[in-house]
Design a protein around this motif. Structure first.
Motif, PDB file in Angstrom:
ATOM      1  N   PHE A  16       0.891  -1.245  -0.117  1.00 17.04           N
ATOM      2  CA  PHE A  16       0.101   0.011   0.041  1.00 17.04           C
ATOM      3  C   PHE A  16       0.810   1.131   0.104  1.00 17.04           C
ATOM      4  O   PHE A  16       0.515   2.209  -0.662  1.00 17.04           O
ATOM      5  CB  PHE A  16      -1.038   0.146   1.313  1.00 17.04           C
ATOM      6  CG  PHE A  16      -1.621   1.373   1.576  1.00 17.04           C
ATOM      7  CD1 PHE A  16      -2.589   1.897   0.494  1.00 17.04           C
ATOM      8  CD2 PHE A  16      -0.894   2.372   2.563  1.00 17.04           C
ATOM      9  CE1 PHE A  16      -3.154   3.056   1.041  1.00 17.04           C
ATOM     10  CE2 PHE A  16      -1.579   3.576   2.756  1.00 17.04           C
ATOM     11  CZ  PHE A  16      -2.738   3.673   2.090  1.00 17.04           C
ATOM     12  N   TRP A  52       1.081   4.100  -3.033  1.00 18.50           N
ATOM     13  CA  TRP A  52       0.679   5.653  -2.922  1.00 18.50           C
ATOM     14  C   TRP A  52       1.556   6.615  -2.626  1.00 18.50           C
ATOM     15  O   TRP A  52       1.566   7.555  -3.181  1.00 18.50           O
ATOM     16  CB  TRP A  52      -0.629   5.574  -2.138  1.00 18.50           C
ATOM     17  CG  TRP A  52      -1.781   4.888  -2.660  1.00 18.50           C
ATOM     18  CD1 TRP A  52      -2.166   3.629  -2.380  1.00 18.50           C
ATOM     19  CD2 TRP A  52      -2.535   5.257  -3.652  1.00 18.50           C
ATOM     20  NE1 TRP A  52      -3.343   3.110  -3.074  1.00 18.50           N
ATOM     21  CE2 TRP A  52      -3.461   4.329  -4.039  1.00 18.50           C
ATOM     22  CE3 TRP A  52      -2.889   6.507  -4.508  1.00 18.50           C
ATOM     23  CZ2 TRP A  52      -4.516   4.329  -4.642  1.00 18.50           C
ATOM     24  CZ3 TRP A  52      -3.909   6.539  -5.463  1.00 18.50           C
ATOM     25  CH2 TRP A  52      -4.951   5.613  -5.374  1.00 18.50           C
ATOM     26  N   LEU A  65      -1.495  11.134  -5.827  1.00 14.13           N
ATOM     27  CA  LEU A  65      -2.942  10.436  -5.612  1.00 14.13           C
ATOM     28  C   LEU A  65      -3.669  10.654  -7.038  1.00 14.13           C
ATOM     29  O   LEU A  65      -4.199   9.669  -7.488  1.00 14.13           O
ATOM     30  CB  LEU A  65      -3.694  11.395  -4.572  1.00 14.13           C
ATOM     31  CG  LEU A  65      -3.223  10.786  -3.193  1.00 14.13           C
ATOM     32  CD1 LEU A  65      -4.302  11.296  -2.211  1.00 14.13           C
ATOM     33  CD2 LEU A  65      -2.767   9.533  -2.998  1.00 14.13           C
ATOM     34  N   LEU A  66      -3.526  11.862  -7.713  1.00 16.57           N
ATOM     35  CA  LEU A  66      -4.283  11.936  -9.009  1.00 16.57           C
ATOM     36  C   LEU A  66      -3.560  10.960  -9.960  1.00 16.57           C
ATOM     37  O   LEU A  66      -4.253  10.999 -11.194  1.00 16.57           O
ATOM     38  CB  LEU A  66      -4.564  13.371  -9.528  1.00 16.57           C
ATOM     39  CG  LEU A  66      -5.051  14.258  -8.339  1.00 16.57           C
ATOM     40  CD1 LEU A  66      -5.120  15.713  -8.836  1.00 16.57           C
ATOM     41  CD2 LEU A  66      -6.600  13.788  -8.801  1.00 16.57           C
ATOM     42  N   PHE A  91      -3.996   8.414 -10.518  1.00 18.54           N
ATOM     43  CA  PHE A  91      -5.006   7.327 -10.611  1.00 18.54           C
ATOM     44  C   PHE A  91      -6.095   8.010 -11.754  1.00 18.54           C
ATOM     45  O   PHE A  91      -6.250   7.113 -12.792  1.00 18.54           O
ATOM     46  CB  PHE A  91      -5.701   7.156  -9.438  1.00 18.54           C
ATOM     47  CG  PHE A  91      -7.185   6.228  -9.671  1.00 18.54           C
ATOM     48  CD1 PHE A  91      -7.064   4.833 -10.071  1.00 18.54           C
ATOM     49  CD2 PHE A  91      -8.503   6.779  -9.764  1.00 18.54           C
ATOM     50  CE1 PHE A  91      -8.306   4.354 -10.670  1.00 18.54           C
ATOM     51  CE2 PHE A  91      -9.618   6.071 -10.276  1.00 18.54           C
ATOM     52  CZ  PHE A  91      -9.302   4.815 -10.290  1.00 18.54           C
ATOM     53  N   ALA A  92      -6.209   9.175 -11.668  1.00 24.76           N
ATOM     54  CA  ALA A  92      -7.148   9.923 -12.959  1.00 24.76           C
ATOM     55  C   ALA A  92      -6.235   9.828 -14.220  1.00 24.76           C
ATOM     56  O   ALA A  92      -6.668   9.639 -15.133  1.00 24.76           O
ATOM     57  CB  ALA A  92      -7.349  11.166 -12.491  1.00 24.76           C
ATOM     58  N   GLY A 109      -7.271   2.715  -0.613  1.00 27.83           N
ATOM     59  CA  GLY A 109      -7.209   2.688  -1.960  1.00 27.83           C
ATOM     60  C   GLY A 109      -8.410   3.338  -2.651  1.00 27.83           C
ATOM     61  O   GLY A 109      -8.457   4.077  -3.682  1.00 27.83           O
ATOM     62  N   PHE A 123      -8.727   7.110  -2.067  1.00 20.31           N
ATOM     63  CA  PHE A 123      -7.806   7.668  -2.907  1.00 20.31           C
ATOM     64  C   PHE A 123      -8.302   7.576  -4.361  1.00 20.31           C
ATOM     65  O   PHE A 123      -8.269   8.842  -5.167  1.00 20.31           O
ATOM     66  CB  PHE A 123      -6.357   7.104  -3.113  1.00 20.31           C
ATOM     67  CG  PHE A 123      -5.591   7.515  -1.726  1.00 20.31           C
ATOM     68  CD1 PHE A 123      -6.456   8.449  -0.724  1.00 20.31           C
ATOM     69  CD2 PHE A 123      -4.427   7.034  -1.604  1.00 20.31           C
ATOM     70  CE1 PHE A 123      -5.355   8.647   0.337  1.00 20.31           C
ATOM     71  CE2 PHE A 123      -3.851   7.111  -0.265  1.00 20.31           C
ATOM     72  CZ  PHE A 123      -4.219   8.075   0.790  1.00 20.31           C
ATOM     73  N   ARG A 124      -8.975   6.858  -4.904  1.00 25.31           N
ATOM     74  CA  ARG A 124      -9.442   6.501  -6.386  1.00 25.31           C
ATOM     75  C   ARG A 124     -10.845   7.369  -6.380  1.00 25.31           C
ATOM     76  O   ARG A 124     -10.903   8.136  -7.309  1.00 25.31           O
ATOM     77  CB  ARG A 124      -9.668   5.133  -6.448  1.00 25.31           C
ATOM     78  CG  ARG A 124      -8.345   4.451  -7.300  1.00 25.31           C
ATOM     79  CD  ARG A 124      -8.826   2.866  -7.548  1.00 25.31           C
ATOM     80  NE  ARG A 124      -8.712   1.962  -6.320  1.00 25.31           N
ATOM     81  CZ  ARG A 124      -7.980   1.466  -6.059  1.00 25.31           C
ATOM     82  NH1 ARG A 124      -6.679   1.609  -6.879  1.00 25.31           N
ATOM     83  NH2 ARG A 124      -7.870   0.490  -5.160  1.00 25.31           N
ATOM     84  N   PHE A 129     -11.163  10.033  -4.887  1.00 20.98           N
ATOM     85  CA  PHE A 129     -10.715  11.331  -4.817  1.00 20.98           C
ATOM     86  C   PHE A 129     -10.435  11.962  -6.051  1.00 20.98           C
ATOM     87  O   PHE A 129     -10.760  12.704  -6.851  1.00 20.98           O
ATOM     88  CB  PHE A 129      -9.695  11.726  -3.792  1.00 20.98           C
ATOM     89  CG  PHE A 129      -8.712  12.729  -3.989  1.00 20.98           C
ATOM     90  CD1 PHE A 129      -9.494  14.110  -3.927  1.00 20.98           C
ATOM     91  CD2 PHE A 129      -7.401  12.520  -4.108  1.00 20.98           C
ATOM     92  CE1 PHE A 129      -8.530  15.192  -3.943  1.00 20.98           C
ATOM     93  CE2 PHE A 129      -6.605  13.848  -4.378  1.00 20.98           C
ATOM     94  CZ  PHE A 129      -7.285  15.173  -4.357  1.00 20.98           C
ATOM     95  N   ALA A 130      -9.543  11.012  -6.704  1.00 21.85           N
ATOM     96  CA  ALA A 130      -8.755  11.202  -7.955  1.00 21.85           C
ATOM     97  C   ALA A 130      -9.708  11.230  -8.936  1.00 21.85           C
ATOM     98  O   ALA A 130      -9.528  12.237  -9.927  1.00 21.85           O
ATOM     99  CB  ALA A 130      -7.693  10.201  -8.220  1.00 21.85           C
ATOM    100  N   GLY A 131     -10.878  10.501  -9.049  1.00 21.12           N
ATOM    101  CA  GLY A 131     -11.655  10.451 -10.110  1.00 21.12           C
ATOM    102  C   GLY A 131     -12.581  11.873 -10.142  1.00 21.12           C
ATOM    103  O   GLY A 131     -12.886  12.111 -11.184  1.00 21.12           O
ATOM    104  N   PHE A 154     -17.954   6.588  -7.958  1.00 17.39           N
ATOM    105  CA  PHE A 154     -17.354   5.610  -6.792  1.00 17.39           C
ATOM    106  C   PHE A 154     -18.496   5.872  -5.694  1.00 17.39           C
ATOM    107  O   PHE A 154     -18.635   5.021  -4.973  1.00 17.39           O
ATOM    108  CB  PHE A 154     -15.966   6.048  -6.136  1.00 17.39           C
ATOM    109  CG  PHE A 154     -15.066   5.399  -7.265  1.00 17.39           C
ATOM    110  CD1 PHE A 154     -14.749   4.038  -7.281  1.00 17.39           C
ATOM    111  CD2 PHE A 154     -14.136   6.051  -8.014  1.00 17.39           C
ATOM    112  CE1 PHE A 154     -13.855   3.454  -8.116  1.00 17.39           C
ATOM    113  CE2 PHE A 154     -13.255   5.420  -8.882  1.00 17.39           C
ATOM    114  CZ  PHE A 154     -13.265   4.131  -8.797  1.00 17.39           C
TER     115      PHE A 154
END
Lengths: 226, 327
Positions: A64, A68, A110-111, A113-114, B179, B182-183, B185-187, B198
């Motif tokens: 983890f 991240w 963190l972004l 992921f986007a 996880g 965080f996803r 948020f990122a979305g 989400f």
């Protein structure tokens, strides 16, 4: 115009300059980082597997953190450089060229992921290619940049000519041209120097092969050699 | 002044700065101790800035300007790095920054809550009343799996399990739940759509699970298990959704700013909220692994403690962080 120069005016009233890092070196840096991360997770897995379920727990925790926070921790505590970025000689900084902080680094990472969406960092790369400062989505939201880490340039040795005073007035452009011609004598091939010297030397009545030596002498004199 | 005279006169200043900002460079400090030079850095740096400006103005050669620029850059980094040594960063974050950020962005928190809670309640009601409803969301294998988990006779949840298993589950909850947060948020940067997805998805799923478990009558194992850590976990998911929505909204309606500036401002606020919710999820994972699953504790105690946690979380979010904002 494509220009990778980035300038910021600081409170001291000077302009700091940085060179922006483009998608290619950033993708390469990321590839190095992902290899390191995978290798570490795998190695630790091999060790912890002997600890049974507790080992699995620790491994999950570690993976983890690596997933991240690997970039965040390196960027904050290692002057903006993950190992991959260090290898590529690039560094993350805030928009104003100050060192990246914990919160900005968290947002940009963190972004990821986007940026990864819909697959293989498509959004991130598209945004990087379209943005004049090569920002991916995370950089946009965090207000960060990736730049080349400047090495203090090594001062080039000057050519061994004697200073040659001119009794003619040179305007600023001419002075700048002659000085940089002199300073860059190791970066330009001999033939090219000859060509250039003949062009500049024309206005001084120097056309022969002595033009290079003549200009270098003037350059050293202009720089302050006596 | 000729360039070489300039270099000759100010070189010592540059070398001293180099020695301070880059101790590894091998540049020897002069007789003065390095501590005193470090104190003098602001003064030296402003001289350096002056020199750089002069060098540019006088059109000294590129190599000199590059050298001075590189040096100012490093000194700039040295001077302007953030120094929190004398502040209680962590306490300040928990008691002020995080709750205050929640208050400033309350409308996003409410929207995120609605996006999570309404689908959850809807699904809960549907699954509670209709047997087959659950299969619209999960496949039969999944349903059987979590039915087995909470079956009172099976004691899978209630069994006294080893501390090793607890640790494993702790790791799992951290990786999985944080996880997800965080996803979520990122979305949000995709115009808020990712966060909405989400939030709604998790709402539907959790509501369906709770409704179905109530439908088959396993409440007495399910609710004592979830009530404790749920206080931290569910709220944290809502908060991270709110942080994501802030990013999305900054892009949709940037107000008086350009979209980029609005996004950056929102990002700064969102960072506080997302870090806060990560901490809450850390607490939740700890509770879920070591407290909720503990079989020795009777259900009434779990309900009491769980209710206490809920009161605690709600009080934390509503009472703290508003003092300065409203004054």
């Amino acid at each position: 115009m494509i220009d990778t120069r980035y300038q910021v005016e600081t409170p001291e009233g000077i302009e700091l300059q940085a060179d922006l890092a483009g998608p290619v070196s950033r993708v390469l840096a990321y590839a190095v980082d992902i290899l390191i991360r995978q290798a570490v997770t795998l190695l630790v897995l091999l060790l912890l597997v002997f600890l049974g379920e507790a080992g699995w727990g620790l491994w999950l925790l570690l993976s983890f953190v690596l997933e991240w926070f690997y970039p965040v921790l390196f960027e904050v505590f290692h002057s903006g450089q993950t190992p991959g970025k260090k290898m590529m000689g690039i560094q993350v900084v805030n928009d104003d060229l100050t060192p990246v902080t914990f919160s900005t680094s968290t947002v940009r990472n963190l972004l990821r992921f986007a940026d990864f969406m819909p697959f293989a960092y498509l959004f991130g790369i598209a945004s990087m290619v379209c943005h004049p400062e090569f920002k991916r989505l995370g950089d946009l939201a965090a207000g960060t940049l990736v730049i080349y880490r400047k090495q203090a340039p090594v001062q080039a040795a000057l050519p061994a000519s004697d200073p040659l005073p001119l009794n003619r007035k040179l305007d600023l452009e001419e002075q700048v041209a002659i000085i940089s011609f002199t300073e860059r004598h190791q970066q330009i091939s001999r033939e090219r120097q000859q060509e250039l010297a003949e062009i500049i030397g024309e206005s001084f009545g120097q056309r022969t092969e002595k033009a290079v030596g003549f200009l270098q002498g003037v350059g050293i004199w202009l720089l302050g050699g006596r | 002044m000729r360039q070489q005279d300039f270099e000759h006169r100010y070189g010592p200043v540059w070398q001293q700065i180099e020695a301070v900002v880059d101790p590894a460079s091998g540049v020897e400090l002069e007789a003065v101790g390095s501590g005193r030079i470090a104190e003098a850095l602001p003064e030296l740096y402003s001289q350096l800035c002056h020199h750089l400006a002069l060098a540019k103005h006088r059109r000294y050669s590129g190599s000199l300007i590059n050298r001075l620029n590189a040096l100012s850059m490093r000194a700039h980094h040295h001077l302007y790095r953030h120094n929190h040594r004398y502040e209680h960063v962590f306490l300040k974050f928990l008691l002020e920054a995080f709750p205050a950020a929640l208050h400033r962005n309350a409308r996003f928190v409410w929207i995120a809550l609605a996006c999570f809670l309404l689908p959850a309640l809807l699904m809960w009601a549907l699954c509670f009343t209709q047997q087959d409803m659950i299969f619209s969301l999960m496949d039969p294998g999944q349903v059987r799996g979590f039915e087995a988990m909470y079956e009172p006779g099976n004691h899978a949840i209630g069994r006294e399990r080893g501390s090793e298993t607890d640790l494993m589950m702790f790791g799992f909850y951290i990786k999985n739940n944080i996880g997800i947060s965080f996803r979520t948020f990122a979305g949000g940067i995709l115009f808020g759509l990712g966060s909405l997805f989400f939030l709604i998805y998790n709402g539907l799923f959790i509501g369906a699970a709770a409704g179905h478990i109530s439908h088959v009558g396993y409440q007495e194992t399910f609710f004592p298990f979830v009530i404790g850590h749920g206080a931290f976990e569910l709220t944290a998911i809502v908060f991270s959704g709110a942080a994501g929505l802030m990013l999305g909204w900054a892009l949709i309606d940037p107000g008086g700013y350009t979209r980029l500036v609005a996004l950056r401002e929102a990002g700064r606020e969102a960072a506080t909220i997302i870090l806060g919710s990560a901490l809450m999820l850390l607490v939740a994972a700890f509770l879920e692994a070591f407290w909720s699953s503990h079989a020795g504790v009777p259900a009434p105690v779990k309900y009491t403690v769980g209710t206490f946690f809920w009161v605690l979380v709600i009080a934390y979010c509503t009472l703290l962080g508003r003092v300065r904002g409203e004054s």
